[in-house]
Design an enzyme around this catalytic site. Structure first.
Site, PDB file in Angstrom:
ATOM      1  N   GLY A  78      39.814  39.613  47.949  1.00 47.39           N
ATOM      2  CA  GLY A  78      38.645  40.309  47.444  1.00 47.39           C
ATOM      3  C   GLY A  78      37.481  39.361  47.308  1.00 47.39           C
ATOM      4  O   GLY A  78      37.457  38.282  47.907  1.00 47.39           O
ATOM      5  N   VAL A  83      45.181  36.676  47.196  1.00 46.10           N
ATOM      6  CA  VAL A  83      46.366  36.910  46.378  1.00 46.10           C
ATOM      7  C   VAL A  83      47.596  36.887  47.275  1.00 46.10           C
ATOM      8  O   VAL A  83      47.639  37.566  48.302  1.00 46.10           O
ATOM      9  CB  VAL A  83      46.289  38.250  45.621  1.00 46.10           C
ATOM     10  CG1 VAL A  83      47.509  38.416  44.718  1.00 46.10           C
ATOM     11  CG2 VAL A  83      45.005  38.332  44.795  1.00 46.10           C
ATOM     12  N   LYS A  98      47.050  34.011  42.546  1.00 48.84           N
ATOM     13  CA  LYS A  98      45.657  34.330  42.863  1.00 48.84           C
ATOM     14  C   LYS A  98      44.894  33.018  43.014  1.00 48.84           C
ATOM     15  O   LYS A  98      44.836  32.209  42.096  1.00 48.84           O
ATOM     16  CB  LYS A  98      45.029  35.177  41.754  1.00 48.84           C
ATOM     17  CG  LYS A  98      43.563  35.502  41.974  1.00 48.84           C
ATOM     18  CD  LYS A  98      42.948  36.185  40.770  1.00 48.84           C
ATOM     19  CE  LYS A  98      43.505  37.573  40.557  1.00 48.84           C
ATOM     20  NZ  LYS A  98      42.775  38.285  39.471  1.00 48.84           N
ATOM     21  N   ASP A 193      36.668  46.608  33.883  1.00 53.07           N
ATOM     22  CA  ASP A 193      36.735  46.942  35.312  1.00 53.07           C
ATOM     23  C   ASP A 193      37.952  47.809  35.598  1.00 53.07           C
ATOM     24  O   ASP A 193      38.637  47.615  36.599  1.00 53.07           O
ATOM     25  CB  ASP A 193      36.763  45.675  36.164  1.00 53.07           C
ATOM     26  CG  ASP A 193      36.455  45.959  37.644  1.00 53.07           C
ATOM     27  OD1 ASP A 193      35.725  46.934  37.914  1.00 53.07           O
ATOM     28  OD2 ASP A 193      36.937  45.210  38.508  1.00 53.07           O
TER      29      ASP A 193
END
Length: 351
Positions: A78, A83, A98, A193
């Site tokens: 992302g 990841v 991550k 989020d």
């Protein structure tokens, strides 16, 4: 004080506003305005250039990270990280790792945000939230987070594959998410989020519907009473959150508490049952403006088979003003329970 301006209509706003209230456009710092104060570096910047980093860390499958983590496969990537699924060579445990992208690893505020994510998630002990077990730094300066590997699939992929949820199964899932976020809120943490991509459905033979919901990725989480270092992270002008799921107060850059997550969960629930967002718009900016000005479309207009009580719960969850929403995730969980149980609970919480 720095000012921020809408590049579309040229309206000016004071920090921490991040979006124009007229047209929803992300704000930019006014040219020539003083730059925000920088957070002092917390560690050395990575020694790799971007191209070398991409060559080494974007294809780690089969390699060993930091002499300890055997990488099995890439799970995704992302705007902040890669990841991977990995195995701990010391314990044999299955893990997810991550890796922070280099442009962020060179930014002290991003490194500080990663450290906060680890510090926050290390405090979680609940089946409906994912903890972080370690934050590390490789020999060449790359930062990474380690967490348990959770088999299953993200909620957004599950929704795409099977379509809108039936009432009972969806209510069970939403109550589990409420319980996980209540655990975080009780520790002073707002997720900021929440969206289907950040909810993992993990197979569980003891669960009522065959899997349980686990809330992931508290990388944008914010302590309700932040320390000075955390406060600086909100002054950089970086847009935090996902526009389609942001609460009105988050769009305006106002102070947030758990009721902002309640709003985001209302958007998630609406999409879970209907396959659509509660506010119509041609793009993310249009939907943001609709949230600042209008009322959500009744979910029964899309699915008449759903009960009126659910429509009432979602309408209250998506109220424009935080004071008009449910006061806590526990209260919202009771309201969802009342949708299917009826009786006294529905009269108390379904209004």
């Amino acid at each position: 004080m720095n000012t921020r301006r809408c590049p579309r209509c040229q309206s000016s706003y004071a920090p921490p506003a991040r979006f124009c209230e007229r047209d929803g456009t992300p704000l930019v710092e006014v040219e020539g305005a003083p730059a925000p104060a920088e957070t002092p570096p917390t560690a050395a910047a990575p020694s790799l250039g971007d191209e070398e980093f991409t060559r080494r860390y974007a294809t780690l499958t089969g390699q060993v990270l930091d002499h300890r983590y055997q990488v099995i496969r890439k799970l995704g990537e992302g705007g902040m990280s890669y990841v991977y699924q990995a195995q701990d060579l010391e314990s044999g445990d299955a893990l997810a790792v991550k890796i922070l992208l280099p442009r962020l690893a060179r930014d002290p505020s991003s490194v500080e945000r990663l450290r906060r994510e680890a510090a926050i998630a290390m405090r979680f002990e609940h089946p409906n939230v994912c903890p972080i077990t370690r934050v590390g730094q490789s020999e060449d300066g790359i930062f990474y987070l380690v967490m348990p590997f959770l088999p299953g699939e993200p909620l957004n992929e599950h929704e795409t594959r099977r379509g809108p949820y039936p009432l009972g199964e969806g209510i069970t899932l939403l109550i589990e998410i409420c319980h996980g976020l209540q655990h975080a809120h009780e520790r002073g943490i707002v997720h900021r989020d929440l969206k289907p991509e950040n909810v993992m459905l993990v197979p569980d033979p003891e669960a009522e519907i065959g899997f349980r919901a686990v809330v992931m990725d508290f990388g944008l989480a914010k302590q309700r009473q932040p320390d000075p270092k955390a406060a600086k992270l909100t002054e950089t002008g970086i847009v935090l959150g996902t526009p389609e799921f942001m609460s009105p107060e988050q769009i305006r850059g106002k102070p947030l508490d758990g009721r902002s997550d309640i709003y985001a969960l209302g958007v998630l629930a609406y999409e879970l049952f209907s396959g659509q967002l509660p506010f119509a718009g041609r793009n993310a900016q249009d939907t943001m403006m609709a949230r600042l000005r209008g009322q959500p479309t009744s979910i029964r207009a899309l699915r008449p088979d759903l009960p009126q009580r659910l429509d009432q719960v979602l309408t209250r969850t998506l109220a424009l003003q935080p004071d008009d929403r449910y006061r806590s995730m526990d209260e919202l969980a009771h309201a969802f329970e009342a949708v299917t149980s009826g009786g006294l609970l529905s009269r108390l919480f379904g209004r």
